[in-house]
Write an enzyme that holds these catalytic residues in place. Structure first.
Site, PDB file in Angstrom:
ATOM      1  NE  ARG A 291     -18.521 -27.234  13.095  1.00 25.36           N
ATOM      2  CZ  ARG A 291     -17.425 -27.647  12.510  1.00 25.36           C
ATOM      3  NH1 ARG A 291     -16.338 -27.887  13.219  1.00 25.36           N
ATOM      4  NH2 ARG A 291     -17.396 -27.827  11.195  1.00 25.36           N
ATOM      5  CE1 TYR A 458     -27.862 -25.203  11.687  1.00 25.00           C
ATOM      6  CE2 TYR A 458     -28.974 -23.997   9.948  1.00 25.00           C
ATOM      7  CZ  TYR A 458     -28.867 -24.351  11.281  1.00 25.00           C
ATOM      8  OH  TYR A 458     -29.764 -23.847  12.186  1.00 25.00           O
ATOM      9  CD  GLU A 459     -22.591 -23.012  11.045  1.00 23.59           C
ATOM     10  OE1 GLU A 459     -21.372 -23.134  10.906  1.00 23.59           O
ATOM     11  OE2 GLU A 459     -23.248 -22.046  10.635  1.00 23.59           O
ATOM     12  N   GLY A 460     -21.288 -28.045   9.566  1.00 22.42           N
ATOM     13  CA  GLY A 460     -20.606 -29.337   9.617  1.00 22.42           C
ATOM     14  C   GLY A 460     -21.611 -30.424   9.923  1.00 22.42           C
TER      15      GLY A 460
END
Length: 591
Positions: A291, A458-460
């Site tokens: 992140r 992406y990645e949350g």
């Protein structure tokens, strides 16, 4: 125009503003990391990124990746050779431990490298982008046997890695994962299931690919607490191909240089990483690292768009610009033309007047200066976070480690969401500088916009980042921990300076609003979820005020390079703080 890293600007922020070399030298592993070494690493990284990786960006986008009939995937021309040079230069191993084949350098230098790589060629950067997270995950949670077989290969980039989380029915809700893991008599697992959106799931860059797969053991309970993590290689130790298959490559809006794969595991051989039922804990080591790097992708892509727009604005002439303050002459005020076409100005200057460079037109200057203010301010916060990662790992003093860990916990979701949002919105603003030329492929700015959009997902997703910040991290202790982090920022500022005093006021306002949200949430539990996005944006703007106050207080920041974006930040960016604060305040009052 290819992207160009700017090592001197980065060195100013690291060395002069943050005093990062001195802070890092105080940590045992980095006693030899002085300003000279930092500059040397930055200079060499800048050369490699600018000369080897950046020139492949357009070809990677236009050619893309191709899946062959046998399920193998070919990456764009030049990618394989560039990746081999990347490995040979030791760049994947920049921050890995020397015992694992790494160079043992600070995390912040790796962060800078990946920021530049993303600005130069986002598609290429997706391939090694998960190496650091996979390395940390395996180093902290893998068995000695797994580490002996795989850790060094991952650390050096000889083998690439993936993160296999998402399934078609389970996006952000990982508790719905159905991929099965059946224990075998020899201690291995048989993995069965299908994962989607797997960056680099299959490619020709390395001989092996190490998949980290979220799965469920037979006795695993429903929901996220029943998930485990397995290491599943593409090629087994005996050289045979594992039962891992790329079913297709997704056709995407952008990132054409990166194969986003649907991966099928047909009783593939794998091994448990960490404890049964603790897969998410092991995976989050990888995701939190990812992140921060995604935040830096947003910064790098914003900088790439800004470089293109600034270069175009410095050459393109349209109409006579209105006079600057104090000028007696100049053309009448008017528009900037229709779609940027020569001769299509909506308000031409006086007969015989010379057209101006569009960088001299106030509307264009505002765009460029505003995006520079965002890029530089966000960059300073991200670099501080990179330094704090190493303080959290290596500081002798327990309180220093705890404070650094707290900083990273709060600031990582803020950076991920705010920087990726600005990467996309800023790229769109920079495209506007080109007029109609920005909407066609010739100038390359539209690729930046397309490539940047996925970083918000992406990645949350960014909405999940906001909820993570406010609901999961700030409110459980009614904001006390976050307040301590904000107070530490306040104490770094000198109230006798106007910019510092203004930043202190914003930090105080954020602390006050946090208390209001905590109280209102008791009566209306949905409230924090509704205002989470606004709250995160407030946090970013308050930290940006701190960042620009720190920059302006640094000798050398009075040069035009820093003075113009500093003024733009106060005039065009910071006023958003009052808007967001008003939204949160009204929501609390309504509760």
């Amino acid at each position: 125009m290819d992207y160009r890293p700017l090592p001197d600007d980065t060195l100013f922020l690291l060395r002069d503003v943050l005093a990062a070399p001195a802070a890092l030298q105080a940590l045992a592993p980095f006693g030899e990391v002085d300003a000279e070494l930092v500059q040397q690493v930055l200079d060499e990284a800048g050369k490699f990124v600018g000369e080897v990786v950046a020139p492949l960006n357009r070809e990677g986008d236009e050619t893309g990746c191709r899946r062959e009939a046998d399920g193998s995937v070919r990456t764009p021309p030049g990618f394989r050779e560039a990746y081999r040079a990347f490995v040979d230069g030791g760049w994947p191993a920049l921050s890995a431990h020397p015992d694992d084949g790494g160079q043992g350098l600070p995390a912040v230098l790796e962060a800078v490298l990946y920021e530049w790589l993303s600005g130069a060629n986002h598609g290429f950067t997706m391939a090694p982008g998960l190496l650091h997270g996979a390395y940390e995950c395996l180093k902290h949670h893998g068995s000695d046997e797994l580490k002996a077989r795989y850790l060094g290969k991952i650390a050096t980039g000889e083998w690439l890695a993936t993160m296999c989380l998402t399934e078609a029915h389970a996006g952000s809700d990982l508790g719905l994962v159905r991929t099965r893991a059946e224990p075998q008599a020899d201690g291995s697992l048989r993995i069965t299931g299908t994962k989607i959106f797997i960056s680099g799931g299959e490619h020709d860059l390395t001989d092996n690919i190490v998949h980290l797969v979220l799965c469920r053991l037979p006795d695993g309970p429903p929901g996220p607490k029943g998930l485990s993590l397995a290491l599943v290689p593409k090629v087994l130790e005996d050289g045979s191909r594992n039962a891992v298959h790329c079913e297709r490559i997704e056709e995407k809006m952008g990132l054409h240089g990166s194969p986003t794969c649907v991966m099928r595991f047909d009783e593939a051989t794998g091994w448990l990483v960490g404890e049964p039922g603790r897969g998410l804990a092991a995976m989050f080591v990888m995701m939190n690292s990812a992140r921060l790097h995604v935040a830096l992708q947003g910064i790098g892509l914003l900088d790439a768009a800004l470089q293109k727009a600034a270069a175009y604005a410095a050459e393109r002439r349209q109409m006579k610009a209105p006079p600057a303050a104090g000028d007696a002459g100049g053309a009448p005020r008017g528009g900037l033309g229709s779609l940027g076409r020569p001769g299509a100005a909506s308000a031409p200057g006086a007969p015989g007047s010379e057209p101006s460079l569009i960088e001299d037109h106030p509307a264009v200057a505002r765009i460029l200066d505003t995006q520079r203010a965002w890029a530089d301010g966000a960059r300073l916060i991200a670099y501080r976070t990179g330094v704090q990662l190493d303080v959290a790992r290596h500081a002798v003093d327990a309180r220093a480690r705890e404070a650094a860990q707290q900083w990273c916990s709060y600031v990582t979701p803020v950076l991920k969401a705010a920087c990726t949002q600005q990467g996309f919105e800023g790229a769109s603003a920079c495209l506007q500088v080109f007029g109609g030329h920005g909407y066609v492929r010739e100038w390359g700015i539209e690729q930046v916009l397309r490539d940047a959009r996925v970083t918000m997902i992406y990645e949350g997703t960014n909405e999940i980042q906001a909820i993570d910040l406010l609901v999961r991290k700030v409110l459980p202790d009614a904001g006390a921990g976050f307040a301590a982090t904000l107070l530490a920022l306040r104490d770094e500022l000198d109230a006798s300076r106007e910019a510092d005093a203004d930043a202190q006021r914003r930090l105080a306002q954020l602390r006050y609003l946090t208390t209001n949200v905590a109280m209102a949430a008791q009566a209306r539990p949905r409230l924090p979820y509704e205002v989470a996005d606004d709250y995160l944006r407030l946090a970013m703007l308050a930290m940006m005020a701190w960042a620009w106050a720190r920059i302006e207080a640094t000798p050398g920041a009075d040069a035009a390079r820093w003075a113009r974006p500093a003024a733009a930040f106060r005039r065009w960016v910071l006023p958003e703080f009052e808007l967001r604060a008003g939204i949160v305040k009204k929501a609390c009052e309504a509760a």
